[in-house]
Scaffold this motif. Structure first.
Motif, PDB file in Angstrom:
ATOM      1  N   SER A 295       0.839  -1.214   0.000  1.00 56.70           N
ATOM      2  CA  SER A 295       0.000   0.000   0.000  1.00 56.70           C
ATOM      3  C   SER A 295       0.865   1.251   0.000  1.00 56.70           C
ATOM      4  O   SER A 295       0.584   2.214  -0.722  1.00 56.70           O
ATOM      5  CB  SER A 295      -0.883   0.057   1.242  1.00 56.70           C
ATOM      6  OG  SER A 295      -1.882  -0.894   1.150  1.00 56.70           O
ATOM      7  N   ALA A 296       1.934   1.242   0.823  1.00 56.21           N
ATOM      8  CA  ALA A 296       2.783   2.426   0.906  1.00 56.21           C
ATOM      9  C   ALA A 296       3.486   2.669  -0.435  1.00 56.21           C
ATOM     10  O   ALA A 296       3.652   3.809  -0.864  1.00 56.21           O
ATOM     11  CB  ALA A 296       3.816   2.250   2.014  1.00 56.21           C
ATOM     12  N   LEU A 297       3.851   1.566  -1.133  1.00 55.50           N
ATOM     13  CA  LEU A 297       4.576   1.719  -2.399  1.00 55.50           C
ATOM     14  C   LEU A 297       3.661   2.159  -3.533  1.00 55.50           C
ATOM     15  O   LEU A 297       4.025   3.008  -4.351  1.00 55.50           O
ATOM     16  CB  LEU A 297       5.240   0.383  -2.795  1.00 55.50           C
ATOM     17  CG  LEU A 297       6.461  -0.042  -1.975  1.00 55.50           C
ATOM     18  CD1 LEU A 297       6.893  -1.447  -2.361  1.00 55.50           C
ATOM     19  CD2 LEU A 297       7.612   0.941  -2.210  1.00 55.50           C
ATOM     20  N   ILE A 298       2.467   1.573  -3.593  1.00 49.78           N
ATOM     21  CA  ILE A 298       1.621   1.787  -4.784  1.00 49.78           C
ATOM     22  C   ILE A 298       0.436   2.713  -4.498  1.00 49.78           C
ATOM     23  O   ILE A 298      -0.127   3.286  -5.415  1.00 49.78           O
ATOM     24  CB  ILE A 298       1.089   0.437  -5.332  1.00 49.78           C
ATOM     25  CG1 ILE A 298       2.208  -0.595  -5.437  1.00 49.78           C
ATOM     26  CG2 ILE A 298       0.460   0.627  -6.705  1.00 49.78           C
ATOM     27  CD1 ILE A 298       1.751  -1.942  -5.941  1.00 49.78           C
ATOM     28  N   GLY A 299       0.044   2.826  -3.228  1.00 49.14           N
ATOM     29  CA  GLY A 299      -1.084   3.697  -2.907  1.00 49.14           C
ATOM     30  C   GLY A 299      -2.424   2.987  -3.029  1.00 49.14           C
ATOM     31  O   GLY A 299      -2.514   1.760  -2.939  1.00 49.14           O
ATOM     32  N   GLU A 300      -3.451   3.772  -3.293  1.00 49.80           N
ATOM     33  CA  GLU A 300      -4.831   3.279  -3.268  1.00 49.80           C
ATOM     34  C   GLU A 300      -5.083   2.150  -4.279  1.00 49.80           C
ATOM     35  O   GLU A 300      -5.905   1.267  -4.058  1.00 49.80           O
ATOM     36  CB  GLU A 300      -5.749   4.475  -3.573  1.00 49.80           C
ATOM     37  CG  GLU A 300      -7.181   4.280  -3.155  1.00 49.80           C
ATOM     38  CD  GLU A 300      -8.020   5.514  -3.508  1.00 49.80           C
ATOM     39  OE1 GLU A 300      -7.464   6.619  -3.668  1.00 49.80           O
ATOM     40  OE2 GLU A 300      -9.238   5.337  -3.635  1.00 49.80           O
ATOM     41  N   PHE A 301      -4.367   2.186  -5.393  1.00 48.93           N
ATOM     42  CA  PHE A 301      -4.508   1.131  -6.411  1.00 48.93           C
ATOM     43  C   PHE A 301      -4.254  -0.237  -5.780  1.00 48.93           C
ATOM     44  O   PHE A 301      -4.920  -1.228  -6.090  1.00 48.93           O
ATOM     45  CB  PHE A 301      -3.519   1.401  -7.554  1.00 48.93           C
ATOM     46  CG  PHE A 301      -3.405   0.279  -8.545  1.00 48.93           C
ATOM     47  CD1 PHE A 301      -4.460  -0.025  -9.397  1.00 48.93           C
ATOM     48  CD2 PHE A 301      -2.251  -0.485  -8.638  1.00 48.93           C
ATOM     49  CE1 PHE A 301      -4.363  -1.067 -10.323  1.00 48.93           C
ATOM     50  CE2 PHE A 301      -2.145  -1.520  -9.550  1.00 48.93           C
ATOM     51  CZ  PHE A 301      -3.199  -1.813 -10.397  1.00 48.93           C
ATOM     52  N   ALA A 302      -3.267  -0.287  -4.850  1.00 47.57           N
ATOM     53  CA  ALA A 302      -2.946  -1.555  -4.188  1.00 47.57           C
ATOM     54  C   ALA A 302      -4.148  -2.064  -3.405  1.00 47.57           C
ATOM     55  O   ALA A 302      -4.483  -3.261  -3.460  1.00 47.57           O
ATOM     56  CB  ALA A 302      -1.761  -1.367  -3.249  1.00 47.57           C
ATOM     57  N   ASP A 303      -4.815  -1.160  -2.681  1.00 44.30           N
ATOM     58  CA  ASP A 303      -5.933  -1.574  -1.826  1.00 44.30           C
ATOM     59  C   ASP A 303      -7.115  -2.080  -2.652  1.00 44.30           C
ATOM     60  O   ASP A 303      -7.899  -2.903  -2.206  1.00 44.30           O
ATOM     61  CB  ASP A 303      -6.385  -0.398  -0.939  1.00 44.30           C
ATOM     62  CG  ASP A 303      -5.221   0.101  -0.082  1.00 44.30           C
ATOM     63  OD1 ASP A 303      -4.360  -0.722   0.265  1.00 44.30           O
ATOM     64  OD2 ASP A 303      -5.158   1.307   0.196  1.00 44.30           O
ATOM     65  N   GLU A 304      -7.261  -1.579  -3.881  1.00 42.71           N
ATOM     66  CA  GLU A 304      -8.421  -1.974  -4.688  1.00 42.71           C
ATOM     67  C   GLU A 304      -8.112  -3.075  -5.693  1.00 42.71           C
ATOM     68  O   GLU A 304      -9.011  -3.796  -6.112  1.00 42.71           O
ATOM     69  CB  GLU A 304      -8.952  -0.756  -5.442  1.00 42.71           C
ATOM     70  CG  GLU A 304      -9.627   0.217  -4.519  1.00 42.71           C
ATOM     71  CD  GLU A 304     -10.911   0.771  -5.104  1.00 42.71           C
ATOM     72  OE1 GLU A 304     -11.402   0.258  -6.112  1.00 42.71           O
ATOM     73  OE2 GLU A 304     -11.399   1.737  -4.515  1.00 42.71           O
ATOM     74  N   ALA A 305      -6.852  -3.177  -6.126  1.00 41.61           N
ATOM     75  CA  ALA A 305      -6.600  -4.071  -7.254  1.00 41.61           C
ATOM     76  C   ALA A 305      -5.460  -5.060  -7.036  1.00 41.61           C
ATOM     77  O   ALA A 305      -5.253  -5.935  -7.873  1.00 41.61           O
ATOM     78  CB  ALA A 305      -6.310  -3.237  -8.504  1.00 41.61           C
TER      79      ALA A 305
END
Ligand SMILES: NC(=O)c1ccc[n+]([C@@H]2O[C@H](COP(=O)([O-])OP(=O)(O)OC[C@H]3O[C@@H](n4cnc5c(N)ncnc54)[C@H](OP(=O)(O)O)[C@@H]3O)[C@@H](O)[C@H]2O)c1
Length: 296
Positions: free
Chosen positions: A252-262
């Motif tokens: 999550s810290a590396l990729i941001g919100e995209f990580a949480d959704e995809a």
């Protein structure tokens, strides 16, 4: 068939155009620049400019437009770009097919429509999910309503992660695995729906040819896999160990919100409509699809 393709320079679009032309179909690419020959027609989806008269006589329009979902960190501005680059072009094309009397519109969407499904298997009858991506997919599909309401055969292709080393998720992962950085992400239990590029193109051609198919169609292989299984299969296919377990907070810290959704969640989607219609997958298992994508 006479087919117009928007988003034709992308991963899926360029493979589709090559395959359709190879099959003897007459393909015109809708280009967001000056047209450079008879196989191209210029349009400006942002301004809503498309000469609908030029579409007259076409059998179908295929719309594969959209700024890359995982290409940039999701700032507020980029999320708006993701929406604008899908919903506006879809709206423009839906109106144009009606004006030009084109009988079929095949429009991109994604299995992200279902949101995070956990272990639940979802086909086209499932309810929509929540979150930014699911809402985007809902609005994207809704933008085809002008065409569907006017009686145009409208197919919204809910595509899973397309496996190709030339782009998308697999291209990025291959670079990480080559550095020895392969590993499961978060719990590893989240599902990934996927499809080989060859089957994606075949399925698009299948829905183009089948007049009895309309509405949402999941373009995904019949066997979605967990992230842990995918990680092991990719490690095997690349002959690279993938021993790491990268905690969700790090992803999550590396990729941001995209990580949480995809990335840290996903869809366990199955191809209900394609199965019922008798579509045959050439790469039905993750091992065959990865071997094919990686040329092994
Ligand atoms: N690949 C996947 O794993 C996957 C999974 C689910 C859904 N999808 C969806 O399927 C569609 C095609 O996917 P793809 O992998 O081929 O995508 P891609 O390689 O990123 O290509 C998308 C194409 O959309 C056009 N485009 C880019 N930015 C745009 C903008 N701001 N406004 C309008 N058009 C723009 C470009 O084509 P032109 O320059 O030719 O106009 C681009 O080549 C996309 O909508 C994508 O979201 C893909």
């Amino acid at each position: 068939m006479r087919v117009f393709v928007a988003g034709s320079s992308g991963l899926i679009g360029s493979a589709l155009v090559t395959s359709l032309r190879g099959g003897g179909h007459d393909v015109t690419r809708l280009v967001r620049r000056r047209a450079s020959g008879p196989g191209e027609l210029a349009w400006d989806p942002e301004r809503g400019t498309l000469d609908a008269v030029s579409l007259r006589g076409a059998d179908a329009v295929v719309n594969l437009c959209g700024a890359g979902i995982g290409d940039k960190r999701w700032s507020g501005a980029y999320k708006q770009t993701l929406r604008d680059s899908r919903i506006t072009p879809t709206d423009v094309l839906a109106r144009a097919v009606v004006d030009a009397g084109v009988p079929t519109l095949v429009n991109a969407s994604a299995v992200g429509w279902y949101g995070d499904t956990g272990d639940r298997v979802v086909d086209e009858h499932a309810a929509p999910g929540g979150g930014f991506l699911a809402r985007l997919c809902r609005d994207w599909e809704a933008a085809t309503a002008t065409a569907a309401d006017a009686g145009v055969r409208t197919v919204t292709v809910r595509t899973a992660t397309v496996l190709s080393p030339h782009g998308g998720m697999l291209g990025k992962l291959c670079r990480l695995y080559a550095l020895g950085l392969g590993g499961r992400l978060g719990s590893g239990r989240q599902y990934l729906s996927w499809i080989s590029l060859a089957d994606e193109v075949s399925a698009l051609e299948f829905v183009l040819a089948r007049d009895d198919i309309r509405g949402p169609v999941n373009l995904c292989a019949p066997e979605p896999v967990t992230n842990a299984r995918f990680t092991a299969a990719l490690g095997r296919a690349l002959h690279r160990p993938a021993p790491w377990r990268i905690p969700g907070v790090v992803v999550s810290a590396l990729i941001g919100e995209f990580a949480d959704e995809a990335v840290l969640c996903g869809q366990r989607a199955v191809p209900g409509v394609l199965a019922q219609a008798g579509f045959t997958f050439r790469r039905p298992t993750i091992d065959t699809a990865l071997a094919d994508a990686l040329g092994r």
